[in-house]
Design an enzyme around this catalytic site. Structure first.
Site, short mmCIF file in Angstrom:
data_model
loop_
_atom_site.label_atom_id
_atom_site.label_comp_id
_atom_site.label_asym_id
_atom_site.label_seq_id
_atom_site.Cartn_x
_atom_site.Cartn_y
_atom_site.Cartn_z
N GLY A 1 4.15 3.50 4.82
CA GLY A 1 5.43 3.50 5.53
C GLY A 1 6.24 2.25 5.26
N ALA B 1 10.73 -0.04 -3.27
CA ALA B 1 10.42 -1.32 -3.92
C ALA B 1 10.17 -1.10 -5.41
CB ALA B 1 9.21 -1.97 -3.26
N PRO C 1 0.83 -1.21 0.00
CA PRO C 1 0.00 0.00 0.00
C PRO C 1 0.87 1.26 0.00
CG PRO C 1 -0.46 -1.37 1.92
CD PRO C 1 0.71 -1.97 1.24
N ASP D 1 16.21 1.81 2.76
CA ASP D 1 15.05 1.24 2.05
C ASP D 1 15.48 0.50 0.78
OD1 ASP D 1 13.77 2.78 3.93
OD2 ASP D 1 12.28 3.58 2.53
N SER E 1 7.22 1.83 -0.28
CA SER E 1 6.73 1.43 -1.60
C SER E 1 7.58 2.06 -2.70
CB SER E 1 5.26 1.81 -1.78
OG SER E 1 5.07 3.17 -1.51
O1 PMV Z 1 10.35 7.42 5.84
P1 PMV Z 1 10.38 6.11 6.54
O2 PMV Z 1 9.08 5.80 7.21
O3 PMV Z 1 10.82 4.95 5.69
O4 PMV Z 1 11.46 6.18 7.72
C1 PMV Z 1 12.36 7.21 7.93
C2 PMV Z 1 13.41 6.83 8.94
C3 PMV Z 1 14.16 7.99 9.57
O5 PMV Z 1 15.14 7.44 10.42
C4 PMV Z 1 13.22 8.84 10.40
C5 PMV Z 1 14.82 8.90 8.52
C6 PMV Z 1 15.99 8.29 7.82
O6 PMV Z 1 16.35 8.84 6.75
O7 PMV Z 1 16.61 7.32 8.29
#
Ligand code: PMV
Length: 320
Positions: free
Chosen positions: A105, A111, A101, A152, A108
């Site tokens: 958070g 990915a 979705p 990510d 997405s």
């Molecule tokens: O944007 P998100 O939900 O994937 O997470 C950000 C994570 C933080 O530590 C707040 C910011 C970062 O760049 O690491």
């Protein structure tokens, strides 16, 4: 020829926000994926569509512009940036299927970016490996967002659980951590840039209070690493609960996030915390043996996803 690639979404288990100040973090790939299919276009136009997200657009790849035909695809800027970096602008057909979705958070955009780049490399027969792909995907995210954590795209590329150490060394956990989690998410996604800025100014106003909290969060992540390696779920859960408290200190939890966390714990989760930037977005609850109870409790007010961590990272192939 058809090129296909898919990449998993991710969730941060420990270390959001403190990672910005050099502390360690743990994130994992989850069993929700973005799938991208690229083939030669039957027309002289490049078209991007997603039947499940209900959008369609014509892409003017040379100018990084698009003409929207249907839907409101925020994700399109990542696709355009990837095409701009890799593609020769010949007309292609890009289809995205995703059960991640948007705005939950779960990363997405990472990915989709990883899957798009891998499919493009396959389509053009460009050699790549996970290292180069994770790097290129991070560059795409950075161009689009201005600032992006490499976590990510790294997790979406490699899969599995990843530990990012204090000196930014990446370690891949060699452990089966296939326990059930429930993600609860609100429809309002927090603004990561704003949340990071807010924490920074809180820290500057109260250094003697906030600095030790941030370094405690780092210690907590290191304890969590040991607990994960031992598959000691009870300790992992307890550390998740403490981490939620620290995120409260940093001011990133909201009424909705904490409501989901407490509902999850009441329904039997052994640990629950905000995941990601906060200010909206998601929580993650560890709930072996209690998935349905926890999912039902959260879904009374909010949305849920049942997830598991997966070792499967990016995968891609071509069909002649
Ligand atoms: O944007 P998100 O939900 O994937 O997470 C950000 C994570 C933080 O530590 C707040 C910011 C970062 O760049 O690491």
């Amino acid at each position: 020829m058809i090129a296909k690639a898919s990449a998993p979404a991710k969730t941060i288990l420990f270390g959001e926000h403190s990672v910005v100040y050099g502390e360690p973090a743990i994130a994992g790939a989850v069993n929700k994926r973005a799938h991208v299919i690229i083939k030669k276009s039957k027309t002289d136009r490049t078209v991007f569509r997603s039947p499940d997200l209900n959008f369609e657009a014509e892409l003017l790849t040379k100018h990084k512009k698009y003409i929207l035909k249907r839907g409101k695809p925020g994700i399109i800027r990542y696709i355009l940036e990837a095409l701009y970096k890799v593609h020769d602008h010949s007309p292609i057909d890009i289809t995205l299927y995703s059960n991640v979705p948007i705005g939950s958070g779960l990363g997405s955009s990472a990915a989709v970016t990883v899957a798009t780049l891998a499919a493009l490399y396959r389509y053009h027969n460009i050699r790549f490996n996970k290292h180069s792909l994770a790097h290129d995907a991070h560059m795409v995210e950075q161009s689009v967002q201005g600032m992006a954590s490499p976590l990510d795209t790294l997790v979406s590329t490699y899969g599995g659980l990843v530990y990012l150490s204090r000196n930014k060394k990446v370690e891949h956990f060699n452990v089966n951590f296939n326990v059930p989690f429930v993600v609860g998410y609100t429809t309002k996604h927090g603004n990561t840039g704003k949340m990071v800025k807010d924490v920074k100014s809180l820290k500057m106003r109260n250094p003697k209070i906030i600095n030790p909290v941030i370094s405690s969060m780092g210690n907590l992540t290191n304890y969590a690493k040991q607990a994960i390696l031992k598959r000691d779920f009870k300790t992992v859960g307890e550390l998740m609960n403490i981490n939620h408290g620290f995120l409260d200190v940093l001011g990133v939890n909201t009424l909705e996030l904490s409501r989901m966390v407490y509902n999850a714990r009441d329904a039997g989760a052994i640990g629950a915390k905000t995941t990601g930037a906060g200010g909206g977005g998601s929580i993650i609850a560890l709930c072996p043996g209690k998935v349905d109870e926890v999912a039902n409790a959260i879904s009374r007010d909010d949305n849920i996803l049942k997830i598991r961590f997966t070792r499967k990272g990016v995968s891609s192939r071509v069909y002649k």
